[in-house]
Design a protein around this motif. Structure first.
Motif, PDB file in Angstrom:
ATOM      1  N   ILE A 157       0.824  -1.214   0.000  1.00  0.00           N
ATOM      2  CA  ILE A 157       0.000   0.000   0.000  1.00  0.00           C
ATOM      3  C   ILE A 157       0.855   1.260   0.000  1.00  0.00           C
ATOM      4  O   ILE A 157       0.646   2.181  -0.814  1.00  0.00           O
ATOM      5  CB  ILE A 157      -0.945  -0.005   1.214  1.00  0.00           C
ATOM      6  CG1 ILE A 157      -1.932  -1.178   1.106  1.00  0.00           C
ATOM      7  CG2 ILE A 157      -1.707   1.319   1.309  1.00  0.00           C
ATOM      8  CD1 ILE A 157      -2.795  -1.360   2.347  1.00  0.00           C
ATOM      9  N   TRP A 158       1.827   1.347   0.907  1.00  0.00           N
ATOM     10  CA  TRP A 158       2.614   2.561   1.058  1.00  0.00           C
ATOM     11  C   TRP A 158       4.013   2.480   0.461  1.00  0.00           C
ATOM     12  O   TRP A 158       4.744   3.470   0.466  1.00  0.00           O
ATOM     13  CB  TRP A 158       2.724   2.917   2.540  1.00  0.00           C
ATOM     14  CG  TRP A 158       1.406   3.290   3.139  1.00  0.00           C
ATOM     15  CD1 TRP A 158       0.674   4.409   2.882  1.00  0.00           C
ATOM     16  CD2 TRP A 158       0.651   2.530   4.095  1.00  0.00           C
ATOM     17  NE1 TRP A 158      -0.494   4.415   3.614  1.00  0.00           N
ATOM     18  CE2 TRP A 158      -0.534   3.272   4.374  1.00  0.00           C
ATOM     19  CE3 TRP A 158       0.837   1.317   4.748  1.00  0.00           C
ATOM     20  CZ2 TRP A 158      -1.503   2.827   5.262  1.00  0.00           C
ATOM     21  CZ3 TRP A 158      -0.124   0.878   5.626  1.00  0.00           C
ATOM     22  CH2 TRP A 158      -1.274   1.624   5.873  1.00  0.00           C
ATOM     23  N   GLY A 159       4.405   1.290  -0.011  1.00  0.00           N
ATOM     24  CA  GLY A 159       5.730   1.163  -0.605  1.00  0.00           C
ATOM     25  C   GLY A 159       6.780   0.775   0.418  1.00  0.00           C
ATOM     26  O   GLY A 159       6.609   1.006   1.625  1.00  0.00           O
ATOM     27  N   PRO A 160       7.888   0.166  -0.025  1.00  0.00           N
ATOM     28  CA  PRO A 160       8.921  -0.304   0.920  1.00  0.00           C
ATOM     29  C   PRO A 160       9.646   0.819   1.638  1.00  0.00           C
ATOM     30  O   PRO A 160      10.343   0.561   2.614  1.00  0.00           O
ATOM     31  CB  PRO A 160       9.873  -1.093   0.009  1.00  0.00           C
ATOM     32  CG  PRO A 160       9.675  -0.503  -1.354  1.00  0.00           C
ATOM     33  CD  PRO A 160       8.231  -0.123  -1.430  1.00  0.00           C
ATOM     34  N   GLN A 161       9.503   2.061   1.179  1.00  0.00           N
ATOM     35  CA  GLN A 161      10.223   3.157   1.827  1.00  0.00           C
ATOM     36  C   GLN A 161       9.723   3.428   3.249  1.00  0.00           C
ATOM     37  O   GLN A 161      10.407   4.094   4.030  1.00  0.00           O
ATOM     38  CB  GLN A 161      10.112   4.438   0.994  1.00  0.00           C
ATOM     39  CG  GLN A 161       8.714   5.012   0.870  1.00  0.00           C
ATOM     40  CD  GLN A 161       7.931   4.419  -0.283  1.00  0.00           C
ATOM     41  OE1 GLN A 161       8.388   3.450  -0.888  1.00  0.00           O
ATOM     42  NE2 GLN A 161       6.776   4.985  -0.583  1.00  0.00           N
ATOM     43  N   ILE A 162       8.526   2.911   3.604  1.00  0.00           N
ATOM     44  CA  ILE A 162       8.010   3.169   4.954  1.00  0.00           C
ATOM     45  C   ILE A 162       8.884   2.526   6.025  1.00  0.00           C
ATOM     46  O   ILE A 162       8.899   2.978   7.174  1.00  0.00           O
ATOM     47  CB  ILE A 162       6.562   2.676   5.103  1.00  0.00           C
ATOM     48  CG1 ILE A 162       6.500   1.145   4.940  1.00  0.00           C
ATOM     49  CG2 ILE A 162       5.650   3.351   4.116  1.00  0.00           C
ATOM     50  CD1 ILE A 162       5.153   0.566   5.288  1.00  0.00           C
ATOM     51  N   TRP A 163       9.625   1.498   5.666  1.00  0.00           N
ATOM     52  CA  TRP A 163      10.448   0.810   6.661  1.00  0.00           C
ATOM     53  C   TRP A 163      11.757   1.534   6.931  1.00  0.00           C
ATOM     54  O   TRP A 163      12.505   1.155   7.830  1.00  0.00           O
ATOM     55  CB  TRP A 163      10.734  -0.624   6.201  1.00  0.00           C
ATOM     56  CG  TRP A 163       9.498  -1.359   5.815  1.00  0.00           C
ATOM     57  CD1 TRP A 163       9.146  -1.789   4.561  1.00  0.00           C
ATOM     58  CD2 TRP A 163       8.420  -1.749   6.675  1.00  0.00           C
ATOM     59  NE1 TRP A 163       7.924  -2.412   4.592  1.00  0.00           N
ATOM     60  CE2 TRP A 163       7.453  -2.406   5.868  1.00  0.00           C
ATOM     61  CE3 TRP A 163       8.175  -1.601   8.042  1.00  0.00           C
ATOM     62  CZ2 TRP A 163       6.270  -2.918   6.393  1.00  0.00           C
ATOM     63  CZ3 TRP A 163       6.995  -2.105   8.562  1.00  0.00           C
ATOM     64  CH2 TRP A 163       6.064  -2.750   7.748  1.00  0.00           C
ATOM     65  N   HIS A 164      12.048   2.564   6.149  1.00  0.00           N
ATOM     66  CA  HIS A 164      13.308   3.294   6.303  1.00  0.00           C
ATOM     67  C   HIS A 164      13.128   4.667   6.945  1.00  0.00           C
ATOM     68  O   HIS A 164      14.065   5.466   6.950  1.00  0.00           O
ATOM     69  CB  HIS A 164      13.986   3.441   4.929  1.00  0.00           C
ATOM     70  CG  HIS A 164      14.359   2.130   4.302  1.00  0.00           C
ATOM     71  ND1 HIS A 164      15.438   1.377   4.719  1.00  0.00           N
ATOM     72  CD2 HIS A 164      13.779   1.422   3.297  1.00  0.00           C
ATOM     73  CE1 HIS A 164      15.507   0.271   3.995  1.00  0.00           C
ATOM     74  NE2 HIS A 164      14.520   0.270   3.129  1.00  0.00           N
ATOM     75  N   VAL A 165      11.948   4.933   7.484  1.00  0.00           N
ATOM     76  CA  VAL A 165      11.751   6.194   8.213  1.00  0.00           C
ATOM     77  C   VAL A 165      12.378   6.062   9.598  1.00  0.00           C
ATOM     78  O   VAL A 165      12.562   4.947  10.111  1.00  0.00           O
ATOM     79  CB  VAL A 165      10.248   6.523   8.325  1.00  0.00           C
ATOM     80  CG1 VAL A 165       9.623   6.664   6.943  1.00  0.00           C
ATOM     81  CG2 VAL A 165       9.519   5.456   9.140  1.00  0.00           C
ATOM     82  N   PRO A 166      12.736   7.164  10.245  1.00  0.00           N
ATOM     83  CA  PRO A 166      13.285   7.087  11.611  1.00  0.00           C
ATOM     84  C   PRO A 166      12.289   6.402  12.555  1.00  0.00           C
ATOM     85  O   PRO A 166      11.078   6.539  12.414  1.00  0.00           O
ATOM     86  CB  PRO A 166      13.501   8.559  11.981  1.00  0.00           C
ATOM     87  CG  PRO A 166      13.641   9.260  10.672  1.00  0.00           C
ATOM     88  CD  PRO A 166      12.747   8.534   9.716  1.00  0.00           C
ATOM     89  N   VAL A 167      12.827   5.667  13.507  1.00  0.00           N
ATOM     90  CA  VAL A 167      11.972   4.900  14.402  1.00  0.00           C
ATOM     91  C   VAL A 167      11.068   5.810  15.231  1.00  0.00           C
ATOM     92  O   VAL A 167       9.939   5.438  15.570  1.00  0.00           O
ATOM     93  CB  VAL A 167      12.825   3.999  15.317  1.00  0.00           C
ATOM     94  CG1 VAL A 167      13.705   4.818  16.241  1.00  0.00           C
ATOM     95  CG2 VAL A 167      11.944   3.056  16.124  1.00  0.00           C
ATOM     96  N   THR A 168      11.542   7.016  15.552  1.00  0.00           N
ATOM     97  CA  THR A 168      10.706   7.944  16.318  1.00  0.00           C
ATOM     98  C   THR A 168       9.509   8.420  15.515  1.00  0.00           C
ATOM     99  O   THR A 168       8.481   8.786  16.080  1.00  0.00           O
ATOM    100  CB  THR A 168      11.537   9.156  16.749  1.00  0.00           C
ATOM    101  OG1 THR A 168      12.185   9.738  15.597  1.00  0.00           O
ATOM    102  CG2 THR A 168      12.595   8.754  17.769  1.00  0.00           C
TER     103      THR A 168
END
Length: 211
Positions: free
Chosen positions: A14-25
């Motif tokens: 749905i949102w693309g694999p880039q969502i896993w590379h955002v800062p954890v905060t």
């Protein structure tokens, strides 16, 4: 863990694999401060998955086995070697991926997952079948051979990009064919023992004769 994996696949679609590379905060605003500031969402979720697997699954399984052994007056320590094939599977997958120059870089991960997933499915299926039929615990499966060889070859640097891809394709075909052959043999023997046909109903006259 399986539910989380399915939800992660949906989220990636749905949102693309880039969502896993955002800062954890940013990805986990409520508990993100509990993790190192340099971590991405993917790192935090991987850590949470490992913790859930160890404390929410592995320890409970070991406790259940201990309770069953105590009830049956059997040695719990004698059952621990049965975990060897799981460790061999995990180590083989890790070593192969860690030293591979093509699986992740050239996007062959799906092919690797088919190989590893089918091998793991064979391990679990054999254990379930042995439990149902009261057979000895299966400590070995032939589908582990490609994973072990791939780990050794990649660790020793014997692969080139072309030979590793060829080995991965051959391994994938081998484990899938071997699994399907084993599954068909098991189904055939069960049907023969029960006097039934797989996915079909015998004609009434034939059933009356066999009775």
């Amino acid at each position: 863990i399986l539910t989380f994996a399915v939800l992660a696949c949906f989220a990636s679609g749905i949102w693309g694999p880039q969502i896993w590379h955002v800062p954890v905060t940013q990805g986990l605003p409520l508990i993100g401060r509990l993790f190192p500031a340099t971590w991405e969402l993917m790192d935090a979720l991987l850590a949470l998955t490992v913790v859930a697997m160890v404390f929410g699954h592995c320890l409970i399984c070991c406790w259940n086995v201990y309770a069953a052994c105590k009830e049956q007056k059997r040695s719990f320590w004698a059952t621990l070697p049965q975990l060897a094939q799981y460790f061999a599977f995990a180590v083989s997958c890790y070593v192969w991926l860690r030293n591979s120059t093509t699986i992740l870089a050239d996007n062959h991960l799906v092919l690797f997952l088919i190989t590893a997933g089918t091998a793991f499915g064979r391990i679990v299926s054999k254990i379930i079948l042995a439990h149902l039929t009261e057979m000895p615990f299966p400590s070995y499966t032939v589908q582990m051979i490609p994973l072990a060889l791939g780990a050794v070859f990649s660790w020793l640097g014997l692969f080139t990009p072309r030979t590793e891809l060829a080995f991965l394709v051959i391994s994938s075909v081998f484990v899938v064919v071997a699994y399907l052959h084993w599954a068909l043999v098991v189904i055939e023997r069960f049907c023969e023992f029960l006097g039934i046909n797989c996915l079909s109903i015998r004609p009434r006259k034939h059933r009356e004769k066999t009775q």
